[in-house]
Write an enzyme that holds these catalytic residues in place. Structure first.
Site, short mmCIF file in Angstrom:
data_model
loop_
_atom_site.label_atom_id
_atom_site.label_comp_id
_atom_site.label_asym_id
_atom_site.label_seq_id
_atom_site.Cartn_x
_atom_site.Cartn_y
_atom_site.Cartn_z
N CYS A 67 0.73 -1.40 -0.12
CA CYS A 67 0.05 0.01 -0.12
C CYS A 67 0.64 1.21 -0.07
O CYS A 67 0.42 2.27 -0.10
CB CYS A 67 -0.93 0.05 1.06
SG CYS A 67 -1.96 -1.39 1.43
N LYS A 68 2.36 1.11 0.16
CA LYS A 68 2.91 2.19 0.33
C LYS A 68 3.41 2.91 -0.91
O LYS A 68 3.81 2.08 -2.11
CB LYS A 68 4.08 1.85 1.31
CG LYS A 68 4.00 1.49 2.68
CD LYS A 68 3.74 2.64 3.54
CE LYS A 68 3.42 2.35 4.89
NZ LYS A 68 3.32 3.51 5.87
N MET A 111 9.45 12.15 8.81
CA MET A 111 9.75 11.59 10.14
C MET A 111 8.44 10.77 10.62
O MET A 111 7.51 10.70 9.78
CB MET A 111 9.87 12.48 11.06
CG MET A 111 11.26 13.36 11.03
SD MET A 111 12.73 12.39 11.15
CE MET A 111 12.82 12.40 13.14
N ASP A 112 8.72 9.83 11.63
CA ASP A 112 7.49 9.00 11.92
C ASP A 112 6.55 10.03 12.59
O ASP A 112 5.30 9.42 12.60
CB ASP A 112 8.03 8.10 13.08
CG ASP A 112 8.86 6.89 12.51
OD1 ASP A 112 8.49 6.09 11.80
OD2 ASP A 112 10.11 7.09 12.54
N GLY A 204 -12.47 10.38 20.01
CA GLY A 204 -13.07 10.73 18.98
C GLY A 204 -12.43 10.19 17.66
O GLY A 204 -11.96 9.19 18.01
N GLN A 206 -13.39 9.82 13.41
CA GLN A 206 -14.08 9.84 11.94
C GLN A 206 -14.62 8.46 11.46
O GLN A 206 -13.61 7.91 11.33
CB GLN A 206 -13.28 10.73 11.27
CG GLN A 206 -14.00 11.05 9.81
CD GLN A 206 -15.54 11.96 10.00
OE1 GLN A 206 -15.76 12.52 10.83
NE2 GLN A 206 -16.08 12.25 8.85
N THR A 207 -15.68 8.29 11.07
CA THR A 207 -16.23 6.95 10.42
C THR A 207 -16.85 7.36 8.98
O THR A 207 -17.75 8.22 9.26
CB THR A 207 -17.18 6.18 11.32
OG1 THR A 207 -16.56 5.89 12.69
CG2 THR A 207 -17.36 5.14 10.64
#
Length: 230
Positions: A67-68, A111-112, A204, A206-207
């Site tokens: 996927c990257k 960066m991470d 919280g 997001q869906t």
């Protein structure tokens, strides 16, 4: 009610953990113990009213590093963003006026996690976001894996404490209503339980609906310079 209160007989630690594992499976209240999580039953679609052939991993076409975007390609794509950041260092892009900066960003793209100095002297906001597609067919475990994947970006910078998390979930449009209603709460519970094990909470998120199932989130903490590694 504890099991001994109903039976009137003493119970061992092992039986307590087994009871906690059953509570976890049916959505019981309270934080799960590590032993209870280890005893949790494997996911069986038919036991949840789903077709025995149900596989969560079928709701995305790519897995893992497939996927990257390749690193060299990503670098070229981000060139424009880096240039924009440098050009707008001292001016508002909309009104073209000088704006105050509260400190130079200590983070470089790639960066991470992002590290942003705050107005409070000596403190920085450390924040990361990440998501993955289903890697395993157990929705609960997939939720746990997704949460750990987000937190790992903080850990990569030496940050061991997370102040807050948000969850991002895309439910596949290819799921039936029954599959959605069974799978989604299990993913969410797995994500939440993993966050609790890490000493943080989910406040919280997001869906949305999407052709592919996607699970991820945001992890945020406030840290002193001695609490992260660049």
């Amino acid at each position: 009610m504890a099991p001994e209160a109903r039976t009137g007989t003493p119970v061992t630690n092992a039986s307590r953990d087994a009871f906690a594992a059953v509570q976890l499976e049916i959505g019981g209240a309270g934080a799960p113990t590590v032993a209870a999580l280890a005893l949790r039953r494997p996911f069986e679609p038919s036991s949840h009213g789903l077709d025995p052939s149900f596989r969560l991993t079928r709701f995305s076409d790519l897995k893992g590093r497939g996927c990257k975007v390749p690193q060299e390609v990503l670098g070229r794509l981000l060139d424009g963003l880096t240039a924009d950041e440098a050009a707008s260092a001292d001016h508002d892009p909309l009104f073209h006026v000088a704006i105050p900066r509260h400190g130079k960003c200590e983070h470089w793209i790639g960066m991470d996690a992002a590290i942003t100095p705050l107005r409070a002297a000596g403190l920085s906001l450390v924040q990361t976001t990440d998501f993955i597609y289903p890697l395993v067919d157990d929705p609960y475990m997939m939720g746990k894996i997704a949460c750990a994947n987000v937190l790992s970006d903080l850990y990569a910078l030496g940050v061991t404490d997370c102040d807050n998390m948000l969850m991002l979930l895309a439910v596949s449009t290819k799921m039936t209503e029954r599959e959605r209603d069974v799978v989604t709460p299990m993913i969410m519970r797995g994500f939440k339980d993993s966050a609790m094990e890490a000493g943080t909470m989910v406040s919280g998120g997001q869906t949305v609906v999407n052709p592919w199932c996607t699970i991820g989130g945001v992890a945020t903490t406030v840290a002193q310079p001695t609490e992260y590694i660049m």
